[in-house]
Scaffold this active site. Structure first.
Site, PDB file in Angstrom:
ATOM      1  N   SER A 158      69.054  42.955  55.293  1.00  0.00           N
ATOM      2  CA  SER A 158      69.878  42.268  54.296  1.00  0.00           C
ATOM      3  C   SER A 158      69.547  40.784  54.328  1.00  0.00           C
ATOM      4  CB  SER A 158      71.357  42.467  54.621  1.00  0.00           C
ATOM      5  OG  SER A 158      72.168  41.591  53.852  1.00  0.00           O
ATOM      6  N   TYR A 171      78.086  41.577  60.782  1.00  0.00           N
ATOM      7  CA  TYR A 171      77.090  42.155  59.880  1.00  0.00           C
ATOM      8  C   TYR A 171      75.835  41.290  59.856  1.00  0.00           C
ATOM      9  CZ  TYR A 171      75.161  44.388  55.696  1.00  0.00           C
ATOM     10  OH  TYR A 171      74.349  45.060  54.805  1.00  0.00           O
TER      11      TYR A 171
END
Length: 268
Positions: A158, A171
């Site tokens: 990501s 995350y």
């Protein structure tokens, strides 16, 4: 000992095909994972799908078999955050085939909170599914991947592993570590004929992002920070991931391709 040169493979007319190759894809029942599976099947690969929801997984398998009747598509319901399940997945692969050509570590999850609000179980859970699963599945798959002269791993990361976004600290930490894992394994396993790369999406139109993007103000903020001024599609991530698996990409390893509409290159 270094593997022989694969220049011949890279220059063959089939360098844009994956015929006869077997791919294992995690988180394959929806979103980016499903799109990657479709792309690999379209290039000629056979697929082994893993996801937690057995019913959804079986429905997807039936759908894919209808779309690709000449391909082999198998499915196993498992939780990659559980080590027993991770070991069972690789046992399942070994029972079905002689080795593995492609591993796509796509499964992931998140819980967005302020850093001080996470419980230990919450942030450790994010690490387990996003990072530890990719590390362990890659290690467990190594003996199967090295049965072939060349093979590849693609990790789905990501942009939050590269820059700060509003995804929560755990995350972002896991996705940053996933990129470093990609680099380390690429170097360590190059002599084994295993290429290791990653893709890093920005906002992609999936079930997971639909809630946030339904907020008109938030959507406009995202678009304002995206030079191409649109949300990406799962198929656009899948194209990049599949390319990294092709013989045409045979000299690419340790790389991370951002699929972000220019988000990471934004300037004032």
């Amino acid at each position: 000992m270094l593997r022989p040169s694969v220049k011949g493979d890279a220059m063959t007319p089939n360098r844009w095909r994956l015929d006869g190759q077997l791919a294992l894809i995690t988180g394959a029942s929806a979103g980016i994972g499903l799109a990657i599976t479709r792309e690999l099947l379209a290039f000629g690969a056979d697929a082994m799908l893993v996801a937690r929801d057995a019913d959804a997984l079986e429905a997807v398998r039936d759908e894919l078999l209808d779309e690709f009747p000449d391909r082999s598509v198998n499915a196993m319901a498992a939780d990659v955050a559980d080590d027993e399940d991770r070991r069972a997945i690789l046992d399942w692969v070994e029972d079905h085939a002689d080795g593995l050509n492609i591993l796509v570590n796509n499964a992931g999850g998140n819980l967005t909170k302020a850093a001080v609000d996470y419980t230990e179980d919450e942030w450790r859970g994010i690490f387990e599914i996003n990072l530890f699963s990719a590390f362990e599945l890659s290690r467990y798959a190594h003996p199967l991947l090295t049965r072939h002269a060349v093979s590849s791993i693609v990790n789905v990361g990501s942009v939050s592993g590269i820059t700060a976004v509003r995804s929560g600290a755990p995350y972002g930490m896991t996705k940053a570590a996933l990129q470093q894992l990609t680099r380390n394994l690429a170097v360590e396993w190059a002599e084994d004929g295993v290429r290791v790369n990653a893709v890093a999406p920005w906002y992609i139109r999936t079930r997971r992002t639909s809630g946030k993007l339904a907020d008109a103000d938030y959507y406009e903020e995202v678009i304002d920070r995206t030079p191409m001024r649109r949300i990406g599609e799962p198929e656009e991530v899948a194209s990049a991931a599949a390319f990294l698996c092709l013989p045409a990409a045979s000299y690419i390893t340790g790389e991370c391709i951002a699929v972000d509409g220019g988000f990471l290159r934004y300037g004032f």
